[in-house]
Design a protein around this motif. Structure first.
Motif: not given
Length: 138
Positions: A50-67
Protein backbone atom coordinates in the motif's frame (compact mmCIF):
# COMPACT_ATOMS: atom_id res chain seq x y z
CA UNK A 1 4.04 -8.29 61.07
CA UNK A 2 4.75 -11.60 59.38
CA UNK A 3 4.22 -14.96 60.97
CA UNK A 4 7.20 -17.31 61.12
CA UNK A 5 7.25 -19.82 58.30
CA UNK A 6 7.45 -23.62 58.64
CA UNK A 7 7.71 -23.55 62.40
CA UNK A 8 10.93 -21.50 62.50
CA UNK A 9 10.90 -19.01 65.31
CA UNK A 10 11.56 -15.36 64.40
CA UNK A 11 14.36 -15.21 66.88
CA UNK A 12 16.36 -17.80 64.92
CA UNK A 13 16.16 -15.85 61.65
CA UNK A 14 18.85 -13.31 60.91
CA UNK A 15 18.01 -9.84 59.60
CA UNK A 16 18.73 -10.84 55.98
CA UNK A 17 16.47 -13.86 56.26
CA UNK A 18 13.41 -11.93 57.38
CA UNK A 19 11.14 -11.69 54.38
CA UNK A 20 9.21 -8.49 54.51
CA UNK A 21 7.36 -6.31 52.03
CA UNK A 22 10.59 -5.01 50.42
CA UNK A 23 11.69 -8.53 49.50
CA UNK A 24 8.29 -9.41 48.09
CA UNK A 25 8.11 -6.21 46.02
CA UNK A 26 11.63 -6.74 44.68
CA UNK A 27 10.89 -10.34 43.79
CA UNK A 28 7.68 -9.28 41.99
CA UNK A 29 9.62 -6.66 40.03
CA UNK A 30 12.20 -9.25 39.00
CA UNK A 31 9.50 -11.66 37.88
CA UNK A 32 7.75 -8.92 35.89
CA UNK A 33 11.02 -7.83 34.31
CA UNK A 34 11.87 -11.39 33.24
CA UNK A 35 8.36 -11.87 31.86
CA UNK A 36 8.57 -8.61 29.91
CA UNK A 37 11.93 -9.53 28.43
CA UNK A 38 10.91 -13.05 27.49
CA UNK A 39 7.42 -12.30 26.20
CA UNK A 40 7.08 -12.07 22.42
CA UNK A 41 6.42 -8.65 21.01
CA UNK A 42 3.50 -8.32 18.63
CA UNK A 43 4.12 -5.66 16.02
CA UNK A 44 2.18 -4.74 12.93
CA UNK A 45 3.87 -5.95 9.77
CA UNK A 46 4.84 -3.29 7.30
CA UNK A 47 2.45 -2.96 4.43
CA UNK A 48 4.75 -2.39 1.51
CA UNK A 49 2.06 -3.00 -1.09
CA UNK A 50 0.00 0.00 0.00
CA UNK A 51 2.84 2.40 0.66
CA UNK A 52 5.54 1.52 -1.81
CA UNK A 53 5.71 1.37 -5.55
CA UNK A 54 5.81 -1.87 -7.43
CA UNK A 55 8.98 -3.64 -8.47
CA UNK A 56 8.53 -2.30 -12.00
CA UNK A 57 8.40 1.24 -10.62
CA UNK A 58 11.59 0.63 -8.62
CA UNK A 59 13.35 -0.72 -11.71
CA UNK A 60 12.30 2.33 -13.72
CA UNK A 61 13.50 4.64 -10.91
CA UNK A 62 16.86 2.87 -10.93
CA UNK A 63 17.15 3.25 -14.70
CA UNK A 64 16.33 6.95 -14.43
CA UNK A 65 18.87 7.48 -11.61
CA UNK A 66 21.59 5.79 -13.66
CA UNK A 67 20.55 7.50 -16.90
CA UNK A 68 18.69 10.79 -17.32
CA UNK A 69 19.16 11.93 -13.69
CA UNK A 70 22.76 10.77 -13.29
CA UNK A 71 24.09 14.32 -13.04
CA UNK A 72 22.00 15.13 -9.97
CA UNK A 73 22.98 14.50 -6.37
CA UNK A 74 21.16 11.36 -5.13
CA UNK A 75 19.47 13.39 -2.36
CA UNK A 76 18.25 16.04 -4.79
CA UNK A 77 17.04 14.09 -7.82
CA UNK A 78 13.44 13.23 -6.82
CA UNK A 79 11.92 15.72 -9.25
CA UNK A 80 14.01 14.45 -12.16
CA UNK A 81 13.31 10.80 -11.31
CA UNK A 82 9.56 11.37 -10.99
CA UNK A 83 9.51 13.14 -14.38
CA UNK A 84 11.52 10.30 -15.93
CA UNK A 85 9.41 7.49 -14.44
CA UNK A 86 6.09 8.83 -15.77
CA UNK A 87 5.64 12.10 -17.59
CA UNK A 88 1.83 11.84 -17.34
CA UNK A 89 1.80 11.24 -13.57
CA UNK A 90 4.46 13.91 -13.08
CA UNK A 91 2.28 16.43 -14.92
CA UNK A 92 -0.75 15.39 -12.86
CA UNK A 93 0.97 15.59 -9.45
CA UNK A 94 4.03 17.84 -9.62
CA UNK A 95 3.66 20.14 -12.66
CA UNK A 96 2.02 23.05 -10.81
CA UNK A 97 4.66 23.07 -8.07
CA UNK A 98 7.78 21.02 -8.89
CA UNK A 99 9.84 19.59 -6.05
CA UNK A 100 12.76 21.71 -4.97
CA UNK A 101 16.17 20.02 -4.68
CA UNK A 102 16.15 17.89 -1.52
CA UNK A 103 12.42 18.42 -0.87
CA UNK A 104 10.39 15.42 0.29
CA UNK A 105 6.61 15.67 -0.03
CA UNK A 106 5.11 12.39 1.19
CA UNK A 107 1.54 13.29 0.27
CA UNK A 108 2.35 14.05 -3.36
CA UNK A 109 4.77 11.13 -3.49
CA UNK A 110 1.95 8.80 -2.45
CA UNK A 111 -0.33 10.29 -5.12
CA UNK A 112 2.42 9.93 -7.72
CA UNK A 113 3.09 6.29 -6.77
CA UNK A 114 -0.64 5.49 -6.96
CA UNK A 115 -0.82 7.11 -10.40
CA UNK A 116 2.18 5.13 -11.66
CA UNK A 117 0.71 1.92 -10.23
CA UNK A 118 -2.58 2.63 -12.02
CA UNK A 119 -0.72 3.27 -15.29
CA UNK A 120 1.12 -0.02 -14.89
CA UNK A 121 -2.08 -1.92 -14.08
CA UNK A 122 -3.86 -0.38 -17.08
CA UNK A 123 -0.92 -1.30 -19.33
CA UNK A 124 -0.92 -4.88 -18.02
CA UNK A 125 -4.68 -5.17 -18.66
CA UNK A 126 -4.28 -3.77 -22.18
CA UNK A 127 -1.52 -6.27 -22.98
CA UNK A 128 -3.57 -9.15 -21.56
CA UNK A 129 -6.54 -8.15 -23.74
CA UNK A 130 -4.29 -7.95 -26.81
CA UNK A 131 -2.94 -11.44 -26.13
CA UNK A 132 -6.45 -12.74 -25.58
CA UNK A 133 -7.64 -11.18 -28.85
CA UNK A 134 -4.62 -12.57 -30.71
CA UNK A 135 -5.38 -16.09 -29.41
CA UNK A 136 -9.04 -15.77 -30.36
CA UNK A 137 -8.09 -14.68 -33.90
CA UNK A 138 -6.08 -17.86 -34.50
Amino acid sequence: MFAPTAGVAMSKLHGSQVRGPRFTARRCLHVLLVMAILSPVAAKPKKYNNQQSSKVHWKKEGECQRGDCKGFNADENEDCVANCVSQGCYDEVYAESPLEPGEVDRVRQTRFNACVRKEQDDEAKRLAEERKAARAAR
